[in-house]
Design a protein around this motif. Structure first.
Motif, PDB file in Angstrom:
ATOM      1  N   ARG A   1       0.771  -1.303   0.148  1.00  0.00           N
ATOM      2  CA  ARG A   1       0.093   0.143   0.057  1.00  0.00           C
ATOM      3  C   ARG A   1       0.982   1.293  -0.023  1.00  0.00           C
ATOM      4  O   ARG A   1       0.524   2.160  -0.571  1.00  0.00           O
ATOM      5  CB  ARG A   1      -0.872  -0.047   1.097  1.00  0.00           C
ATOM      6  N   VAL A   2       1.947   1.187   0.932  1.00  0.00           N
ATOM      7  CA  VAL A   2       2.875   2.467   0.732  1.00  0.00           C
ATOM      8  C   VAL A   2       3.662   2.566  -0.512  1.00  0.00           C
ATOM      9  O   VAL A   2       3.673   3.707  -1.170  1.00  0.00           O
ATOM     10  CB  VAL A   2       3.904   2.195   1.705  1.00  0.00           C
ATOM     11  N   LEU A   3       4.123   1.603  -1.066  1.00  0.00           N
ATOM     12  CA  LEU A   3       4.647   1.851  -2.571  1.00  0.00           C
ATOM     13  C   LEU A   3       3.599   2.286  -3.529  1.00  0.00           C
ATOM     14  O   LEU A   3       3.995   3.023  -4.202  1.00  0.00           O
ATOM     15  CB  LEU A   3       5.163   0.531  -2.940  1.00  0.00           C
ATOM     16  N   VAL A   4       2.526   1.693  -3.548  1.00  0.00           N
ATOM     17  CA  VAL A   4       1.411   2.028  -4.727  1.00  0.00           C
ATOM     18  C   VAL A   4       1.055   3.710  -4.464  1.00  0.00           C
ATOM     19  O   VAL A   4       0.892   4.395  -5.397  1.00  0.00           O
ATOM     20  CB  VAL A   4       0.209   1.299  -4.505  1.00  0.00           C
ATOM     21  N   ALA A   5       1.076   4.012  -3.118  1.00  0.00           N
ATOM     22  CA  ALA A   5       0.778   5.447  -2.787  1.00  0.00           C
ATOM     23  C   ALA A   5       1.874   6.272  -3.408  1.00  0.00           C
ATOM     24  O   ALA A   5       1.482   7.483  -3.809  1.00  0.00           O
ATOM     25  CB  ALA A   5       0.539   5.720  -1.104  1.00  0.00           C
ATOM     26  N   ALA A   6       2.901   5.893  -3.123  1.00  0.00           N
ATOM     27  CA  ALA A   6       4.134   6.704  -3.354  1.00  0.00           C
ATOM     28  C   ALA A   6       4.103   6.950  -5.133  1.00  0.00           C
ATOM     29  O   ALA A   6       4.336   7.974  -5.541  1.00  0.00           O
ATOM     30  CB  ALA A   6       5.648   6.097  -3.117  1.00  0.00           C
ATOM     31  N   GLU A   7       3.729   5.687  -5.834  1.00  0.00           N
ATOM     32  CA  GLU A   7       3.587   5.914  -7.183  1.00  0.00           C
ATOM     33  C   GLU A   7       2.399   6.682  -7.787  1.00  0.00           C
ATOM     34  O   GLU A   7       2.816   7.491  -8.618  1.00  0.00           O
ATOM     35  CB  GLU A   7       3.456   4.669  -7.720  1.00  0.00           C
ATOM     36  N   GLY A   8       1.296   6.831  -6.923  1.00  0.00           N
ATOM     37  CA  GLY A   8       0.252   7.657  -7.433  1.00  0.00           C
ATOM     38  C   GLY A   8       0.667   9.159  -7.047  1.00  0.00           C
ATOM     39  O   GLY A   8       0.396   9.794  -8.104  1.00  0.00           O
ATOM     40  N   VAL A   9       1.134   9.451  -5.963  1.00  0.00           N
ATOM     41  CA  VAL A   9       1.800  10.813  -5.703  1.00  0.00           C
ATOM     42  C   VAL A   9       2.960  11.036  -6.948  1.00  0.00           C
ATOM     43  O   VAL A   9       2.823  12.242  -7.261  1.00  0.00           O
ATOM     44  CB  VAL A   9       2.645  10.666  -4.311  1.00  0.00           C
ATOM     45  N   ALA A  10       3.620  10.127  -7.106  1.00  0.00           N
ATOM     46  CA  ALA A  10       4.951  10.567  -8.292  1.00  0.00           C
ATOM     47  C   ALA A  10       4.132  10.799  -9.564  1.00  0.00           C
ATOM     48  O   ALA A  10       4.655  11.801 -10.241  1.00  0.00           O
ATOM     49  CB  ALA A  10       5.721   9.447  -8.178  1.00  0.00           C
TER      50      ALA A  10
END
Length: 388
Positions: free
Chosen positions: A247-256
């Protein structure tokens, strides 16, 4: 309270960014148009050592945490690659975690170095057509036989199945109705993707054509006992170990992706002149872009908080879920606003933002729905009765 990156973390961002910038918009446009896996990008990231950022050092990894993995994925997705870049990598960040935590020393030595080197590529066989997010209702079954198991069943939304040579496979070894609890009787394997027994059918989809998603049909696949991860019947608990990092990594990707789109929109608003003035001089253009910036920065703070909590072995379920919710929404709104800022040209592939909008949708849908996130937070944080 320090919101800055350490020198080591800054070096990670700089190193990944330097690698990613070698692959421009034309590269990602071609990968999308040809539905071609970005092998050159994947190889460059492997050669840079970024695939093993969270892996143990004794197997060739860097032994770092989810915070550093989030920085890698954020940098990878931010410079035009979007989910094509991110999805070619992030299974390496969270996917092998059950092997790291529950695998034997022999399994770690056998499985991890090829993943870190990029010579092995793995896919996930978790989701099923009739189960969806209800993982305990999977029906793919592994029957015990001498020396191992025979597996039969179906999986869906298996990314990189067209190029993978390994599969992380979740099965039942006890039928749900025969198990003491619904989460019992689920067993995890990491094994060869034997294409003589596994049929992989590509799913046409709206975005991220560079990284395939598939229906998978498993017909009498033999899996050696030495490819079982952990104990038989406890696979569900092993999978839970990787949920918050994912979940943390997918969130980081969405923000990016949202930040990439926002930067492109801001440049366009400065350059595009209508009625004798740049469109960015109009508050109707300025204010929505400014709101997107604020939302993206807020989501990024939650990403970093959730990652910090995880790395410091503190409870982070609510924060990781909130980061995924906020990151996906903020990224989507920024991409949508970028398309609208470009006007008619936002609909043209030349300006990239239409692709970013299509790809960022994944971060709102997967790996867990926004509705389940909100139900989780309502129940676990706010003390509401369970609603499902």
């Amino acid at each position: 309270m320090d919101f800055g990156l350490s020198p080591e973390q800054s070096a990670i961002v700089d190193g990944v960014t330097a690698t990613v910038r070698r692959f421009g918009d034309d590269y990602w446009r071609d990968c999308e148009a040809e539905a071609r896996f970005p092998r050159e990008f994947h190889r460059a990231m492997a050669e840079g050592g970024w695939l093993g950022i969270t892996m143990p050092q004794e197997y060739g990894g860097a032994g770092l945490g989810v915070t550093e993995a989030a920085l890698v994925m954020h940098s990878a997705a931010r410079h035009g690659g979007g989910m094509g870049a991110a999805s070619s990598l992030h299974i390496n960040m969270f996917g092998p975690h059950p092997i790291v935590v529950h695998g034997t020393q022999e399994q770690k030595a056998r499985f991890l170095p090829p993943l870190i080197a990029g010579t092995d590529q793995a896919c996930f066989g978790f989701t099923e057509p009739n189960a969806g997010l209800d993982t305990t209702s999977i029906t793919t079954f592994a029957t015990k036989v001498p020396g191992g198991y025979r597996v039969n069943g179906r999986k869906i939304w298996t990314s990189t199945g067209q190029v993978a040579n390994k599969i992380m496979l979740l099965t039942r070894t006890t039928k749900k109705e025969d198990a003491r609890r619904s989460s019992d009787g689920i067993t995890l394997f990491y094994t060869d993707l034997d294409r003589s027994r596994i049929e992989v059918q590509r799913i046409p989809k709206m975005g991220r054509a560079a990284v395939d998603s598939n229906m998978v049909f498993i017909d009498d696949l033999f899996v050696p006992e030495e490819d079982r991860i952990g104990e038989e019947g406890r696979g569900f608990s092993y999978v839970l170990d990787s949920l918050n990092p994912e979940r943390v990594l997918v969130a980081a990707e969405g923000v990016a992706i949202g930040q990439d789109a926002l930067e492109r929109a801001a440049r366009y608003a400065q350059d595009r002149t209508v009625f004798g003035r740049p469109i960015g001089q109009n508050q109707a253009i300025q204010h929505p872009l400014a709101e997107c910036w604020a939302a993206l920065e807020s989501a990024w703070m939650m990403v970093m908080k959730a990652a910090w909590l995880y790395d410091n072995k503190r409870p982070c379920g609510a924060e990781a879920n909130a980061a995924k919710l906020l990151g996906g929404r903020a990224g989507y709104e920024a991409c949508l606003r970028a398309v609208m800022t470009h006007g008619g040209m936002g609909y043209a592939k030349e300006y990239v933002v239409e692709r970013l909008l299509r790809e960022v949708m994944i971060t709102r849908i997967a790996p867990v729905s926004e509705q389940l996130i909100l139900s989780f937070i309502a129940e676990r944080v706010l003390g509401q009765p369970k609603s499902y």
